[in-house]
Motif scaffolding. Structure first.
Motif, PDB file in Angstrom:
ATOM      1  N   ASN A  58      77.439  53.437  53.781  1.00 12.84           N
ATOM      2  CA  ASN A  58      77.727  52.214  54.656  1.00 12.84           C
ATOM      3  C   ASN A  58      77.553  50.938  54.007  1.00 12.84           C
ATOM      4  O   ASN A  58      77.670  49.824  54.887  1.00 12.84           O
ATOM      5  CB  ASN A  58      76.826  52.513  55.897  1.00 12.84           C
ATOM      6  CG  ASN A  58      75.118  52.583  55.472  1.00 12.84           C
ATOM      7  OD1 ASN A  58      74.915  52.242  54.475  1.00 12.84           O
ATOM      8  ND2 ASN A  58      74.465  53.398  56.513  1.00 12.84           N
ATOM      9  N   GLY A  59      77.135  50.764  52.761  1.00 15.70           N
ATOM     10  CA  GLY A  59      76.987  49.317  52.091  1.00 15.70           C
ATOM     11  C   GLY A  59      78.203  49.159  51.364  1.00 15.70           C
ATOM     12  O   GLY A  59      78.293  47.953  50.822  1.00 15.70           O
ATOM     13  N   LEU A  60      79.461  49.953  51.166  1.00 13.30           N
ATOM     14  CA  LEU A  60      80.284  49.544  50.560  1.00 13.30           C
ATOM     15  C   LEU A  60      81.636  49.253  51.362  1.00 13.30           C
ATOM     16  O   LEU A  60      81.733  49.555  52.466  1.00 13.30           O
ATOM     17  CB  LEU A  60      80.746  51.171  49.866  1.00 13.30           C
ATOM     18  CG  LEU A  60      80.019  51.777  48.803  1.00 13.30           C
ATOM     19  CD1 LEU A  60      80.592  52.991  48.430  1.00 13.30           C
ATOM     20  CD2 LEU A  60      79.564  50.799  47.688  1.00 13.30           C
ATOM     21  N   SER A  61      82.115  47.965  50.827  1.00 13.13           N
ATOM     22  CA  SER A  61      83.370  47.287  51.444  1.00 13.13           C
ATOM     23  C   SER A  61      84.638  48.187  51.362  1.00 13.13           C
ATOM     24  O   SER A  61      84.958  49.230  50.464  1.00 13.13           O
ATOM     25  CB  SER A  61      83.571  45.915  50.837  1.00 13.13           C
ATOM     26  OG  SER A  61      84.045  46.083  49.360  1.00 13.13           O
ATOM     27  N   GLN A 114      86.046  48.066  47.947  1.00 18.61           N
ATOM     28  CA  GLN A 114      85.442  49.111  46.963  1.00 18.61           C
ATOM     29  C   GLN A 114      85.990  50.357  47.272  1.00 18.61           C
ATOM     30  O   GLN A 114      86.195  50.933  46.115  1.00 18.61           O
ATOM     31  CB  GLN A 114      83.831  48.965  47.203  1.00 18.61           C
ATOM     32  CG  GLN A 114      83.204  47.831  46.452  1.00 18.61           C
ATOM     33  CD  GLN A 114      81.737  47.783  47.007  1.00 18.61           C
ATOM     34  OE1 GLN A 114      81.352  47.789  48.042  1.00 18.61           O
ATOM     35  NE2 GLN A 114      81.154  47.535  45.871  1.00 18.61           N
ATOM     36  N   TYR A 127      87.485  54.874  54.971  1.00 23.11           N
ATOM     37  CA  TYR A 127      86.648  53.777  55.335  1.00 23.11           C
ATOM     38  C   TYR A 127      86.643  53.243  56.810  1.00 23.11           C
ATOM     39  O   TYR A 127      85.498  52.935  57.280  1.00 23.11           O
ATOM     40  CB  TYR A 127      87.382  52.346  54.285  1.00 23.11           C
ATOM     41  CG  TYR A 127      86.521  51.308  54.877  1.00 23.11           C
ATOM     42  CD1 TYR A 127      85.565  50.803  54.292  1.00 23.11           C
ATOM     43  CD2 TYR A 127      87.195  50.536  55.657  1.00 23.11           C
ATOM     44  CE1 TYR A 127      84.698  49.727  54.747  1.00 23.11           C
ATOM     45  CE2 TYR A 127      86.666  49.256  56.047  1.00 23.11           C
ATOM     46  CZ  TYR A 127      85.586  48.652  55.677  1.00 23.11           C
ATOM     47  OH  TYR A 127      85.045  47.624  56.133  1.00 23.11           O
ATOM     48  N   ALA A 148      83.541  52.853  59.352  1.00 21.03           N
ATOM     49  CA  ALA A 148      83.379  51.479  59.756  1.00 21.03           C
ATOM     50  C   ALA A 148      83.178  51.128  61.102  1.00 21.03           C
ATOM     51  O   ALA A 148      82.621  50.258  61.815  1.00 21.03           O
ATOM     52  CB  ALA A 148      84.254  50.380  59.129  1.00 21.03           C
ATOM     53  N   VAL A 175      76.985  39.355  59.068  1.00 23.07           N
ATOM     54  CA  VAL A 175      76.267  40.015  57.796  1.00 23.07           C
ATOM     55  C   VAL A 175      75.052  40.704  58.177  1.00 23.07           C
ATOM     56  O   VAL A 175      74.209  40.111  58.893  1.00 23.07           O
ATOM     57  CB  VAL A 175      76.346  38.668  56.719  1.00 23.07           C
ATOM     58  CG1 VAL A 175      75.603  39.414  55.566  1.00 23.07           C
ATOM     59  CG2 VAL A 175      77.598  38.015  56.804  1.00 23.07           C
ATOM     60  N   LEU A 230      70.437  46.926  51.222  1.00 20.34           N
ATOM     61  CA  LEU A 230      72.051  46.958  51.826  1.00 20.34           C
ATOM     62  C   LEU A 230      72.398  45.435  52.180  1.00 20.34           C
ATOM     63  O   LEU A 230      71.322  44.593  52.595  1.00 20.34           O
ATOM     64  CB  LEU A 230      72.163  47.587  53.078  1.00 20.34           C
ATOM     65  CG  LEU A 230      73.757  47.603  53.758  1.00 20.34           C
ATOM     66  CD1 LEU A 230      73.845  48.859  54.347  1.00 20.34           C
ATOM     67  CD2 LEU A 230      73.805  46.666  54.978  1.00 20.34           C
ATOM     68  N   ARG A 231      73.407  44.890  51.777  1.00 17.76           N
ATOM     69  CA  ARG A 231      74.133  43.711  52.107  1.00 17.76           C
ATOM     70  C   ARG A 231      75.568  43.791  52.407  1.00 17.76           C
ATOM     71  O   ARG A 231      76.168  44.368  51.499  1.00 17.76           O
ATOM     72  CB  ARG A 231      73.715  42.505  51.033  1.00 17.76           C
ATOM     73  CG  ARG A 231      74.267  41.208  51.496  1.00 17.76           C
ATOM     74  CD  ARG A 231      74.201  40.274  50.395  1.00 17.76           C
ATOM     75  NE  ARG A 231      74.544  38.950  50.593  1.00 17.76           N
ATOM     76  CZ  ARG A 231      73.614  37.955  51.059  1.00 17.76           C
ATOM     77  NH1 ARG A 231      72.449  38.354  51.094  1.00 17.76           N
ATOM     78  NH2 ARG A 231      74.006  36.776  51.333  1.00 17.76           N
ATOM     79  N   ARG A 232      75.804  43.746  53.694  1.00 12.91           N
ATOM     80  CA  ARG A 232      77.454  43.948  53.857  1.00 12.91           C
ATOM     81  C   ARG A 232      77.783  43.054  55.182  1.00 12.91           C
ATOM     82  O   ARG A 232      77.183  42.830  55.949  1.00 12.91           O
ATOM     83  CB  ARG A 232      77.290  45.383  54.634  1.00 12.91           C
ATOM     84  CG  ARG A 232      78.743  46.001  55.099  1.00 12.91           C
ATOM     85  CD  ARG A 232      79.640  46.386  54.295  1.00 12.91           C
ATOM     86  NE  ARG A 232      80.704  47.026  55.393  1.00 12.91           N
ATOM     87  CZ  ARG A 232      80.846  47.994  55.506  1.00 12.91           C
ATOM     88  NH1 ARG A 232      80.215  49.111  55.396  1.00 12.91           N
ATOM     89  NH2 ARG A 232      81.909  48.377  56.263  1.00 12.91           N
ATOM     90  N   PHE A 282      80.451  42.836  58.372  1.00 16.00           N
ATOM     91  CA  PHE A 282      81.278  43.701  59.301  1.00 16.00           C
ATOM     92  C   PHE A 282      82.219  42.674  59.886  1.00 16.00           C
ATOM     93  O   PHE A 282      81.971  41.687  60.416  1.00 16.00           O
ATOM     94  CB  PHE A 282      80.478  44.377  60.208  1.00 16.00           C
ATOM     95  CG  PHE A 282      79.367  45.253  59.488  1.00 16.00           C
ATOM     96  CD1 PHE A 282      79.803  46.746  59.149  1.00 16.00           C
ATOM     97  CD2 PHE A 282      78.354  44.957  59.014  1.00 16.00           C
ATOM     98  CE1 PHE A 282      78.938  47.349  58.663  1.00 16.00           C
ATOM     99  CE2 PHE A 282      77.354  45.820  58.330  1.00 16.00           C
ATOM    100  CZ  PHE A 282      77.785  47.124  58.105  1.00 16.00           C
TER     101      PHE A 282
END
Length: 511
Positions: free
Chosen positions: A330-333, A336, A391, A395, A419, A434-436, A438
């Motif tokens: 859940n932290g991947l864009s 990525q 993904y 998401a 964010v 985590l830093r993501r 949405f």
């Protein structure tokens, strides 16, 4: 009665009527893998020729195959050559037998080498009778479940090692053997399924570099990750492994199909929980080439995905690993995910695919080789599309948890995105969990779970019109949590309670 069991009860009734029997076959399996088992195997024999993985699956006629499916029946009945297993020399220094194991289908024997490493030998053929309720074990339903093993390719696990190595995914290296019927190591009743049959020998945990501090199962890995930020999963490694699963058609990737290497890059830093996939029984799976097989895979059990040149049901194909994916990836864009798919494409040239498929026994390659190579090439071209769908599915409703320690959740609302940042509150720890960002077009609801500890949830509004979507649900959990929301924050709900028990973030996965 569960849907799966109801369906197989119906299917069993249909096939019982077709074949004129309603009872379990007591002599379902081949008595010996050797086609010429009437002649005794010399004590000095190093190998056997003309052995089959399970020729009982090919005893049906055209009507049965049209109804149920031809599956991989010819491959199960194809004669192959295999060395004779001798535990004294199958590995340098020999192997010492240990406990008998195995899941619902296979039987395995744990072994230990003189180097202290753990090995396992497991049957190629399976018996799913242990997965059936006691009430139906004497009925035709058991025959149906046993016959469904023909959907698997008995030698598919041999194809995986060079492909996994090329993509940077840890892997076992199984070797095919024949177990003598009179081998003293297999004379106990619990090991009767080995006698006279083909089996795989492999190291129990996929080797890694550097060697891990420990290897744990999924239950222990998640318990450690939920307890403290000092043990964290490796999302990039997991994404590579999951894309490989999808490419190979390996749909059976529930938490019990993984081990985890505990790696400490530095003594002061957190430990990494790196994924170690195991049990590649469902690679190259084929189910939907018969009327009833098609109904199973497309209507009743859609995650039983058939391997074809196209990803016909990617959501079902990837669904068994959802518990892992939802918590680790859940932290991947989106970028990525795409980058991982493109990198995998580049590491899988045609020459490597052909070489890997050539690892099938010659008779199996003659039946399946050309079709398998072509399908893998077509699926390689579609890897970016698989990754993008994978993904987007994750998401839609991400679940972001912390640990039993105190963490800070910062939610920053912008006009076009939200964010989320999760970071430990302990002094001296700076790396965020985590830093993501949405996007409303991709995400409907973000669920944040504090688990335990005195967590702080802060909502910040940025700009004249900060977004109110996606919606955010915050579950504080145990501890004395603090919730701070900026004026004008919308679409956010906070409760001190834990998330609903049936969806609890920290519920250990079942092995």
């Amino acid at each position: 009665m569960p849907l799966r069991l109801r369906f197989y009860t119906l299917l069993g009734g249909v096939l019982a009527g077709l074949l004129g029997t309603g009872c379990v076959r007591r002599q379902f399996f081949q008595p010996d893998a050797r086609l010429d088992a009437t002649a005794p195997l010399p004590a000095s024999a190093d190998s056997v020729h003309g052995a089959t993985a399970g020729r009982q699956y090919a005893r049906h006629g055209g009507l049965y195959n049209a109804l149920v499916g031809r599956h991989h029946r010819p491959t199960w009945a194809a004669p192959v050559a295999a060395p004779v297993l001798r535990l004294t020399n199958a590995h340098p220094g020999g192997l010492t037998p240990g406990k008998v194991g195995g899941g619902f289908n296979s039987t395995s024997l744990n072994l230990t080498g003189t180097d202290g490493r753990a090995y396992v030998v497991r049957t190629v053929d399976k018996d799913p009778i242990r997965a059936t309720p006691e009430l139906v074990r004497g009925t035709f339903l058991v025959n149906v479940l046993r016959d469904n093993i023909s959907s698997t390719n008995p030698y598919a696990a041999l194809v995986v090692p060079p492909l996994a190595a090329a993509t940077g995914v840890p892997h076992a290296s199984p070797r095919l053997f024949y177990v003598r019927a009179d081998d003293p190591a297999f004379q106990t009743d619990s090991l009767r399924h080995f006698r006279g049959q083909l089996a795989y020998l492999e190291e129990k945990a996929a080797p890694t570099t550097p060697p891990p501090a420990a290897i744990v199962n999924s239950t222990k890995a998640f318990a450690a990750a939920f307890a403290s930020p000092e043990q964290r999963f490796a999302p990039a490694d997991m994404l590579r492994a999951r894309l490989l699963d999808g490419w190979l058609g390996d749909w059976d990737r529930h938490p019990g199909q993984w081990s985890w290497a505990v790696v400490r890059p530095t003594e002061a830093g957190p430990a990494t929980l790196a994924p170690l996939p195991k049990d590649r029984d469902m690679v190259l799976y084929r189910l939907d080439d018969g009327v009833l097989g098609w109904l199973i895979g497309h209507v009743f059990l859609r995650h039983w995905a058939t391997f074809t040149p196209q990803f016909k049901n990617p959501a079902g194909l990837m669904s068994s690993g959802h518990y892992l994916d939802q918590r680790i990836l859940n932290g991947l864009s989106r970028a990525q995910f795409q980058a991982a798919a493109v990198a995998m494409q580049q590491r899988l040239p045609d020459t490597l695919i052909a070489r890997a498929v050539r690892r099938l026994p010659a008779s199996a390659f003659a039946l399946e080789g050309a079709r398998t190579v072509a399908a893998l090439q077509a699926r390689r071209a579609a890897l970016p599309a698989l990754a993008d769908g994978f993904y987007l599915g994750l998401a839609k409703r991400p679940r972001i948890g912390s640990t039993a320690q105190a963490e800070r959740f910062t939610i920053r609302r912008y006009a076009d995105s939200t964010v989320v940042i999760v970071e430990p509150l302990a002094t001296g720890t700076t790396a965020p969990l985590l830093r993501r960002a949405f996007l409303p077009a991709e995400t409907r609801l973000i669920q944040l779970e504090g688990l335990a500890g005195d967590d702080v949830f802060t909502v910040e509004a940025h700009g004249a019109k900060p977004a109110s979507k996606p919606a955010i649900r915050i579950y504080g959990g145990a501890g004395h949590d603090e919730f701070r929301a900026a004026d004008g924050s919308r679409g956010i709900r906070f409760t001190q309670e834990s998330a609903p028990a049936k969806r609890a973030y920290d519920k250990p996965p079942e092995e």
